[in-house]
Each structure stands twice: as structure tokens, then as C-alpha cells.
Design a protein around this motif. Structure first.
Motif: not given
Length: 144
Positions: A2-5, A69-75, A118-126, A134-142
Motif C-alpha cells: 500500500i505505501l508503494e501504491t 483507525n485506518t481501513q488499509l492493510n499496511v503490511e 520521489t518521496c519523504s516518508l515520515h514515521i511518528e511513534y506513539h 502516524r505514517i506520512t508520505l510527502m513530496r520531497p519539496e514539501v
């Protein structure tokens, strides 16, 4: 995976994401932030713990996935993963931050950011338990 998609939607018109499965069956609230230096358009599916931030042309800038909360399977990167697992999987982060407390917003967990072409992946832990908040995918310039 799902993250690659989801990464493939960064920079694309948000309508492409909203018309694809499973998102086309979800309810989104659309809001516009006019009071920022650059106008942004937000799509939030609170029920699914999923939100999108777009630029003024409604091209996807960031995608947020919330744990619990998410219904996505982030395997490819499960929310149950602890920080050690993430670092073993993704290597050394480009940036990292310690847990902190904001006087208005409250407690925030540690975080790691992994920058790619092509992507910045931000991981916030509990804050008080193992796992990803939370997992955040961002365009590198933002990416901040």
C-alpha cells in the motif's frame, strides 16, 4: 504494498486517488486553507484515519495514515512495528526527533524521516507504547 501504491499518487491530481479502490467508497470532507502562505486543499476521511493535503491545483502533496483507525492493510510497514524494527527495515533516517511536549498540542512521540528521490516518508511513534502513531508520505519539496 500500500505505501508503494500511495507514493505513486504524490504529485498527481487528487481525483485519481479518490476514484481508486478502496478510497472511492470512503467519505471525505474537503476543506480549503486560504490563510496560509500558499493555498492548500485538504481531504479527510476521519472514519478511516486517512487524510490528504493538496496544493492549490489539487495535486497531492502529502498523505497521512493514522494508526488504529485506518481501513488499509499496511503490511509493508505495520502500525504495530516499533522504532527498532523500522530502523532495521529502512536503515538510517535522514532526520530524526526526540519525543516532546507542545504547550498547546500536547505530547508527541519520537519520529524518523526517510528521504528518497520521489518521496519523504515520515514515521511518528506513539508516546507511551511501542508502535507507529502516524505514517506520512510527502513530496520531497514539501518535507519540513
Amino acid at each position: 504494498m500500500i505505501l508503494e501504491t500511495l507514493m505513486k499518487f504524490l504529485g498527481e491530481e487528487v481525483s485519481l486517488l479518490l476514484q481508486s479502490s478502496p478510497f472511492k467508497g470512503w467519505s471525505f470532507e474537503r476543506t480549503v486553507d486560504e490563510d496560509l502562505p500558499e493555498r492548500s486543499v485538504n481531504y479527510v476521511s476521519a472514519r478511516n484515519g486517512f487524510s490528504i493535503v493538496c496544493d492549490s491545483r489539487e495535486r497531492v502533496s502529502s498523505i497521512f495514515l493514522e494508526s488504529g483507525n485506518t481501513q488499509l492493510n499496511v503490511e509493508d510497514l505495520p502500525f504495530s512495528a516499533d522504532r527498532d524494527y523500522v530502523l532495521r527495515l529502512l536503515g538510517n533516517p535522514s532526520k530524526t526527533g526526540a519525543p516532546h511536549k507542545d504547550s498547546i498540542l500536547g505530547d508527541f512521540g519520537a519520529w524518523d524521516r526517510f528521504d528518497g528521490a520521489t518521496c519523504s516518508l515520515h514515521i511518528e511513534y506513539h508516546v507511551k507504547k511501542d508502535g507507529i502513531r502516524r505514517i506520512t508520505l510527502m513530496r520531497p519539496e514539501v518535507a519540513p
